[in-house]
Design a protein around this motif. Structure first.
Motif, mmCIF file in Angstrom:
data_model
loop_
_atom_site.group_PDB
_atom_site.id
_atom_site.type_symbol
_atom_site.label_atom_id
_atom_site.label_comp_id
_atom_site.label_asym_id
_atom_site.label_seq_id
_atom_site.Cartn_x
_atom_site.Cartn_y
_atom_site.Cartn_z
ATOM 1 N N THR A 154 0.825 -1.210 0.000
ATOM 2 C CA THR A 154 0.000 0.000 0.000
ATOM 3 C C THR A 154 0.859 1.259 0.000
ATOM 4 O O THR A 154 0.507 2.255 -0.642
ATOM 5 C CB THR A 154 -0.933 0.017 1.225
ATOM 6 O OG1 THR A 154 -0.160 0.030 2.432
ATOM 7 C CG2 THR A 154 -1.845 -1.194 1.223
ATOM 8 N N MET A 155 2.007 1.214 0.683
ATOM 9 C CA MET A 155 2.884 2.382 0.721
ATOM 10 C C MET A 155 3.494 2.668 -0.649
ATOM 11 O O MET A 155 3.446 3.808 -1.143
ATOM 12 C CB MET A 155 3.997 2.164 1.747
ATOM 13 C CG MET A 155 4.927 3.368 1.917
ATOM 14 S SD MET A 155 6.288 3.075 3.070
ATOM 15 C CE MET A 155 7.355 2.050 2.037
ATOM 16 N N GLY A 170 3.671 5.487 -5.909
ATOM 17 C CA GLY A 170 3.607 5.401 -7.366
ATOM 18 C C GLY A 170 2.404 6.128 -7.946
ATOM 19 O O GLY A 170 2.505 6.772 -8.997
ATOM 20 N N ALA A 171 1.255 6.042 -7.280
ATOM 21 C CA ALA A 171 0.055 6.720 -7.766
ATOM 22 C C ALA A 171 0.217 8.234 -7.706
ATOM 23 O O ALA A 171 -0.193 8.956 -8.631
ATOM 24 C CB ALA A 171 -1.155 6.284 -6.947
ATOM 25 N N ILE A 172 0.826 8.732 -6.629
ATOM 26 C CA ILE A 172 1.087 10.179 -6.520
ATOM 27 C C ILE A 172 2.082 10.617 -7.585
ATOM 28 O O ILE A 172 1.931 11.679 -8.206
ATOM 29 C CB ILE A 172 1.595 10.513 -5.108
ATOM 30 C CG1 ILE A 172 0.493 10.261 -4.075
ATOM 31 C CG2 ILE A 172 2.075 11.962 -5.029
ATOM 32 C CD1 ILE A 172 0.949 10.430 -2.643
ATOM 33 N N LEU A 204 -6.047 4.067 -1.856
ATOM 34 C CA LEU A 204 -4.776 3.573 -1.343
ATOM 35 C C LEU A 204 -4.214 4.496 -0.268
ATOM 36 O O LEU A 204 -3.640 4.033 0.720
ATOM 37 C CB LEU A 204 -3.776 3.421 -2.483
ATOM 38 C CG LEU A 204 -3.973 2.233 -3.414
ATOM 39 C CD1 LEU A 204 -3.068 2.355 -4.633
ATOM 40 C CD2 LEU A 204 -3.687 0.924 -2.686
ATOM 41 N N PHE A 205 -4.368 5.793 -0.464
ATOM 42 C CA PHE A 205 -3.843 6.749 0.513
ATOM 43 C C PHE A 205 -4.527 6.573 1.869
ATOM 44 O O PHE A 205 -3.852 6.501 2.907
ATOM 45 C CB PHE A 205 -4.042 8.180 0.002
ATOM 46 C CG PHE A 205 -3.613 9.232 0.994
ATOM 47 C CD1 PHE A 205 -2.275 9.495 1.206
ATOM 48 C CD2 PHE A 205 -4.564 9.950 1.710
ATOM 49 C CE1 PHE A 205 -1.874 10.465 2.122
ATOM 50 C CE2 PHE A 205 -4.174 10.916 2.624
ATOM 51 C CZ PHE A 205 -2.828 11.167 2.826
ATOM 52 N N PHE A 206 -5.854 6.478 1.879
ATOM 53 C CA PHE A 206 -6.569 6.299 3.136
ATOM 54 C C PHE A 206 -6.311 4.911 3.722
ATOM 55 O O PHE A 206 -6.232 4.764 4.952
ATOM 56 C CB PHE A 206 -8.070 6.528 2.927
ATOM 57 C CG PHE A 206 -8.434 7.971 2.729
ATOM 58 C CD1 PHE A 206 -8.352 8.872 3.782
ATOM 59 C CD2 PHE A 206 -8.849 8.438 1.492
ATOM 60 C CE1 PHE A 206 -8.684 10.208 3.608
ATOM 61 C CE2 PHE A 206 -9.177 9.773 1.306
ATOM 62 C CZ PHE A 206 -9.098 10.660 2.367
ATOM 63 N N LEU A 207 -6.147 3.894 2.867
ATOM 64 C CA LEU A 207 -5.823 2.559 3.353
ATOM 65 C C LEU A 207 -4.448 2.548 4.004
ATOM 66 O O LEU A 207 -4.252 1.934 5.064
ATOM 67 C CB LEU A 207 -5.867 1.554 2.203
ATOM 68 C CG LEU A 207 -5.641 0.088 2.558
ATOM 69 C CD1 LEU A 207 -6.774 -0.431 3.441
ATOM 70 C CD2 LEU A 207 -5.518 -0.762 1.292
ATOM 71 N N CYS A 254 -2.883 5.144 5.374
ATOM 72 C CA CYS A 254 -2.970 5.896 6.634
ATOM 73 C C CYS A 254 -3.635 5.057 7.723
ATOM 74 O O CYS A 254 -3.188 5.049 8.883
ATOM 75 C CB CYS A 254 -3.747 7.196 6.416
ATOM 76 S SG CYS A 254 -2.896 8.403 5.373
ATOM 77 N N TYR A 255 -4.699 4.348 7.363
ATOM 78 C CA TYR A 255 -5.410 3.530 8.353
ATOM 79 C C TYR A 255 -4.511 2.425 8.899
ATOM 80 O O TYR A 255 -4.436 2.203 10.119
ATOM 81 C CB TYR A 255 -6.665 2.941 7.720
ATOM 82 C CG TYR A 255 -7.419 1.993 8.617
ATOM 83 C CD1 TYR A 255 -8.142 2.467 9.706
ATOM 84 C CD2 TYR A 255 -7.400 0.619 8.384
ATOM 85 C CE1 TYR A 255 -8.836 1.599 10.538
ATOM 86 C CE2 TYR A 255 -8.090 -0.253 9.215
ATOM 87 C CZ TYR A 255 -8.802 0.245 10.282
ATOM 88 O OH TYR A 255 -9.476 -0.622 11.105
ATOM 89 N N HIS A 256 -3.807 1.734 8.001
ATOM 90 C CA HIS A 256 -2.930 0.650 8.456
ATOM 91 C C HIS A 256 -1.700 1.197 9.176
ATOM 92 O O HIS A 256 -1.118 0.474 10.008
ATOM 93 C CB HIS A 256 -2.521 -0.229 7.277
ATOM 94 C CG HIS A 256 -3.542 -1.280 6.952
ATOM 95 N ND1 HIS A 256 -3.543 -2.529 7.541
ATOM 96 C CD2 HIS A 256 -4.610 -1.252 6.125
ATOM 97 C CE1 HIS A 256 -4.563 -3.238 7.070
ATOM 98 N NE2 HIS A 256 -5.221 -2.482 6.218
#
Length: 344
Positions: free
Chosen positions: A152-153, A158-160, A206-209, A211-213
C-alpha cells in the motif's frame, strides 16, 4: 443424513466460491494498472526535463514499481496458517483472563492461538488475522502484514508520482500552440483517459488505506481488534466508548519495531518470522505505580506515577508466594458444581 444448509450459509458459500474464482482476475487487474502507468510515464509523457532529472525520474519510477510488485507477490504467496500443535500452558504470572493460549476454534475444532481468527474464505484459522483481502486473494495476517503494508505504501507513492507526471504533461499539451489533440494518436488519449479514470479513485483509496494501516501498526492492532476495541483504534472512526483494552500497545516506537521484525531493512517486504511463531505476543505492563499506590502507598517509593511495571517487580518473591500457596492447599478437597475436586 447430510446436514441441511441454512440460506445464510448458502449465500456465504456462494460468495466464497465467487471470490476464489475471481481472485486471479483481480490480481491480474491490480498488476495491470501500475504497469500501464509505467508505460505511459516512460514512453508517452514528455515532461521537458534535463538529462539528469530525467534519469532520476526514471530510476524512481522503476524502483517504486519493482518494490510494489515484489511486495504484492509476497502478500499473495505468504500464508498465515496456524501451526498444528498442542496448546501452550497459560501464563500464570498474568492475572488478566484475556492472555490465555489454550483456546479452540469452534468452527474447525482445532487449537486457535491468541489473536488468531477463523477465516470463512480460507476455511482455516489465520495467525493474527487482520482481514481477508480480495485484492491479494489471501488473508492479511502475522507473516504477510508487513508485505501488504509496504504494498500500500509503494502503490500510494507510485500513484502520486503518476498523478504529478500526468498533470505536468496535461498542462504542457493544453498550452501547446499546435492544439491539444494534435500531439498524439487517438489510441493514446483513450488509453490515458481510461488509466487515469481508474487510477485517481484508486490513488485516494490507497492513501486512506495506507494511513489507516499506519495507525494500526503504531498502535499494534489488527482491523478486527480495532473494530472490537472502539476508541483504541483509528481516531477518525472510533466510538466514544472503549469496549476493550489494547494489551499489545507498548508505545508507537516499540510497536513499529516489532511489526518490522526489528530489522533495519524495514522497507523490504520480507516475511516476518518471530521467535514465538504466533503463539504469544509481547504485551504492555498491566498497571503503573499510581494504580498500586491506591492500595499501598509504600510500594511506589517516590517513583514517577506513570512508571510501568510488571507483577514480578512489585515483589521478587511473587512466584515463591504462589508456589507456597499451592503447597499449602495441595491435596485439599473442594466442592465445585456438586462435584468433589482434589487440588493438585
Amino acid at each position: 443424513m447430510l446436514p441441511i444448509k441454512q440460506p445464510h450459509q448458502k449465500r456465504v458459500s456462494k460468495m466464497n466460491q465467487f471470490s476464489k474464482q475471481a481472485g486471479p482476475f483481480v490480481i491480474f487487474f491490480t498488476v495491470l494498472m501500475p504497469t500501464n502507468c509505467v508505460i505511459l510515464e516512460q514512453f508517452y509523457f514528455d515532461l521537458k526535463l534535463d538529462s539528469v532529472s530525467q534519469n532520476i525520474q526514471n530510476l524512481l519510477i522503476y524502483l517504486v514499481y519493482v518494490m510494489a510488485m515484489w511486495s504484492y507477490y509476497q502478500a499473495i504467496t505468504i500464508k498465515n496458517i496456524t501451526a498444528q500443535r498442542t496448546p501452550l500452558a497459560p501464563d500464570n504470572r498474568r492475572i488478566d483472563p484475556i492472555y490465555k493460549n489454550n483456546a479452540a476454534c469452534t468452527v474447525c475444532n482445532k487449537w486457535k492461538p491468541i489473536r488468531a481468527h477463523h477465516c470463512s474464505m480460507c476455511q482455516q484459522c489465520i495467525l493474527k488475522m487482520d482481514h481477508h483481502c480480495p485484492w491479494i486473494n489471501n488473508c492479511v495476517g502475522l507473516r504477510n502484514h508487513r508485505a501488504f503494508y509496504l504494498f500500500t505504501m509503494y502503490m500510494t507513492i507510485g500513484a502520486i508520482q503518476y498523478s504529478w507526471a500526468s498533470y505536468v504533461y496535461f498542462k504542457d499539451l493544453y498550452r501547446n500552440d499546435q492544439g491539444f489533440f494534435s500531439q498524439q494518436t487517438t489510441f493514446f488519449y483513450l488509453y490515458w483517459t481510461f488509466t487515469s479514470l481508474v487510477l485517481y479513485p484508486t490513488c485516494a483509496m490507497l492513501f486512506f488505506l495506507f494511513c489507516y494501516h499506519s495507525i494500526l501498526v503504531f498502535t499494534n492492532q489488527t482491523t478486527i481488534e480495532q473494530m472490537r476495541n472502539g476508541s483504541n483504534g483509528c481516531m477518525c472512526c472510533s466510538s466514544s466508548v472503549t469496549k476493550n483494552s489494547n494489551l499489545y500497545n507498548r508505545g508507537w516506537i516499540a510497536n513499529a519495531a516489532w511489526f518490522f521484525n526489528y530489522s533495519y531493512l524495514w522497507f523490504l517486504p520480507f516475511q516476518n518470522v518471530y521467535e514465538t511463531d504466533g503463539t504469544s505476543y509481547p504485551i504492555a505492563p498491566l498497571c503503573t505505580f499510581a494504580d498500586i499506590e491506591t492500595y499501598d502507598p509504600s510500594i511506589g517509593n517516590g517513583l514517577p506515577p506513570n512508571t510501568q511495571i510488571d507483577l514480578e517487580q512489585i515483589d521478587p518473591k511473587f512466584l515463591d508466594y504462589i508456589q507456597t500457596a499451592k503447597e499449602k492447599y495441595k491435596g485439599k478437597k473442594v466442592q465445585l458444581n456438586g462435584k468433589e475436586i482434589v487440588l493438585a
